[in-house]
Motif scaffolding. Sequence first.
Motif, short mmCIF file in Angstrom:
data_model
loop_
_atom_site.label_atom_id
_atom_site.label_comp_id
_atom_site.label_asym_id
_atom_site.label_seq_id
_atom_site.Cartn_x
_atom_site.Cartn_y
_atom_site.Cartn_z
N ALA A 103 0.86 -1.19 0.00
CA ALA A 103 0.00 0.00 0.00
C ALA A 103 0.89 1.23 0.00
CB ALA A 103 -0.91 0.01 1.22
N ILE A 104 0.65 2.14 -0.94
CA ILE A 104 1.42 3.38 -1.01
C ILE A 104 0.46 4.54 -0.79
CG2 ILE A 104 3.25 2.47 -2.47
CD1 ILE A 104 1.87 3.77 -4.87
N SER A 105 0.99 5.61 -0.20
CA SER A 105 0.17 6.81 0.00
C SER A 105 1.08 7.99 0.27
CB SER A 105 -0.79 6.62 1.18
OG SER A 105 -0.07 6.41 2.38
N THR A 106 0.52 9.17 0.09
CA THR A 106 1.24 10.39 0.41
C THR A 106 0.22 11.45 0.83
OG1 THR A 106 2.93 11.96 -0.33
CG2 THR A 106 1.27 11.35 -1.94
N GLY A 107 0.69 12.38 1.65
CA GLY A 107 -0.18 13.45 2.13
C GLY A 107 -0.83 13.08 3.46
N ASN A 108 -1.63 14.00 3.95
CA ASN A 108 -2.30 13.81 5.24
C ASN A 108 -3.54 12.95 5.09
OD1 ASN A 108 -0.45 15.46 6.61
ND2 ASN A 108 -1.57 17.29 6.02
N GLU A 109 -3.64 11.96 5.96
CA GLU A 109 -4.80 11.07 5.97
C GLU A 109 -6.02 11.81 6.51
OE1 GLU A 109 -7.42 8.26 8.23
OE2 GLU A 109 -5.76 9.27 9.21
N GLN A 110 -7.14 11.63 5.82
CA GLN A 110 -8.40 12.24 6.24
C GLN A 110 -9.49 11.17 6.13
OE1 GLN A 110 -9.22 16.23 4.81
NE2 GLN A 110 -7.11 16.40 4.08
N PHE A 111 -9.98 10.74 7.28
CA PHE A 111 -11.04 9.73 7.34
C PHE A 111 -10.68 8.46 6.57
CE2 PHE A 111 -13.20 13.90 7.74
CZ PHE A 111 -13.64 13.77 9.05
N GLY A 112 -9.42 8.02 6.72
CA GLY A 112 -8.98 6.77 6.10
C GLY A 112 -8.50 6.88 4.66
N HIS A 113 -8.46 8.10 4.13
CA HIS A 113 -8.02 8.29 2.74
C HIS A 113 -6.91 9.33 2.68
CE1 HIS A 113 -11.11 5.75 1.00
NE2 HIS A 113 -11.94 6.27 1.88
N TYR A 114 -6.13 9.27 1.60
CA TYR A 114 -4.99 10.17 1.39
C TYR A 114 -5.16 10.88 0.04
CZ TYR A 114 -2.80 7.40 5.06
OH TYR A 114 -2.52 6.78 6.24
N PRO A 115 -4.46 12.00 -0.15
CA PRO A 115 -4.52 12.66 -1.47
C PRO A 115 -4.12 11.72 -2.62
CG PRO A 115 -3.58 14.16 0.14
CD PRO A 115 -3.72 12.82 0.82
N ASP A 133 -3.38 -0.19 -8.73
CA ASP A 133 -4.68 0.42 -8.45
C ASP A 133 -4.42 1.66 -7.60
OD1 ASP A 133 -7.37 0.89 -8.36
OD2 ASP A 133 -7.85 -0.80 -7.04
N ILE A 134 -4.29 2.81 -8.26
CA ILE A 134 -3.90 4.07 -7.62
C ILE A 134 -5.06 5.06 -7.72
CG2 ILE A 134 -2.18 5.93 -7.56
CD1 ILE A 134 -0.90 3.18 -7.24
N TRP A 135 -5.31 5.74 -6.62
CA TRP A 135 -6.36 6.76 -6.56
C TRP A 135 -5.74 8.12 -6.26
CZ3 TRP A 135 -11.50 5.29 -7.20
CH2 TRP A 135 -11.77 3.92 -7.14
N VAL A 136 -6.15 9.14 -7.00
CA VAL A 136 -5.77 10.53 -6.72
C VAL A 136 -7.07 11.20 -6.27
CG1 VAL A 136 -4.87 12.67 -7.65
CG2 VAL A 136 -3.91 10.47 -8.41
N ASN A 137 -7.08 11.61 -5.02
CA ASN A 137 -8.31 12.07 -4.37
C ASN A 137 -8.32 13.58 -4.16
OD1 ASN A 137 -9.23 9.37 -4.00
ND2 ASN A 137 -7.86 9.18 -2.26
N GLN A 138 -9.53 14.13 -4.14
CA GLN A 138 -9.74 15.54 -3.80
C GLN A 138 -10.70 15.59 -2.61
OE1 GLN A 138 -11.20 17.40 -7.36
NE2 GLN A 138 -9.34 16.97 -8.49
N PHE A 139 -10.42 16.47 -1.69
CA PHE A 139 -11.21 16.61 -0.46
C PHE A 139 -11.86 17.98 -0.43
CE2 PHE A 139 -7.75 13.68 0.32
CZ PHE A 139 -8.37 12.61 0.95
N ASP A 140 -13.02 18.07 0.21
CA ASP A 140 -13.63 19.39 0.40
C ASP A 140 -13.00 20.04 1.63
OD1 ASP A 140 -14.89 18.37 2.69
OD2 ASP A 140 -16.85 18.22 1.74
N GLN A 141 -13.45 21.23 1.98
CA GLN A 141 -12.85 21.98 3.09
C GLN A 141 -13.05 21.30 4.44
OE1 GLN A 141 -14.18 26.02 2.80
NE2 GLN A 141 -12.96 26.42 0.98
N SER A 142 -14.02 20.41 4.54
CA SER A 142 -14.26 19.67 5.78
C SER A 142 -13.42 18.40 5.87
CB SER A 142 -15.73 19.27 5.89
OG SER A 142 -16.56 20.38 5.78
N GLY A 143 -12.64 18.11 4.83
CA GLY A 143 -11.83 16.90 4.80
C GLY A 143 -12.58 15.69 4.30
N ILE A 144 -13.76 15.91 3.72
CA ILE A 144 -14.56 14.82 3.17
C ILE A 144 -14.13 14.57 1.72
CG2 ILE A 144 -16.89 14.02 2.64
CD1 ILE A 144 -16.40 14.37 5.63
#
Length: 179
Positions: A103-115, A133-144
């Motif tokens: 498992a690879i990840s980078t950035g700050n974890e928010q509710f079990g997910h990373y950027p 299987d790589i995910w690039v995620n976007q979070f709202d201002q609440s970290g959701i």
Amino acid sequence: MHALRTLALLPLILLSLLGSNAALAERLYQVEVIVFRQSGENGSGGQLPPDNWAQNALPVDAGSSRALTLTSEASKLNPANGYQVLLHQAWSQGISDSTSSVAISTGNEQFGHYPVQGRISLSGDSLIELDSDIWVNQFDQSGILNASERIRQSRRLKSGELTFVDNGSLGLLIRVSPL
């Protein structure tokens, strides 16, 4: 008496031979991954990653982390050339006929997910089977988590060769080299 001693040592000899065969079956490799995007491209695949995105894969920790060797390639993926590096990570991983996942990840974890988060699964020997299987995620201002892009591809890799995996606005460079 000598025959009894030899007979008593026979199970130990057999166990050591079995152990050495298992050790030979799994070789240690350095795996290096660069995840990048084309500048100005922020696509959203609509599907969000599941909460169990790592699916029992081992995380890259300080013990398996390795020095980066693709720094020259990563430096070319800059905004002036139309790219942005999202993750650049290297680790050691044992690879055999059975699949091993990291498992690879980078950035700050928010509710079990990373950027950037994902799983790299490898198996094989001279030709290595990759399942990424790589995910690039976007979070709202609440970290959701509210949007994601995904690179999910399987490839056959040659040991020591740099391989490019394309997924529209996202890309992945990977090299798997024996240690």
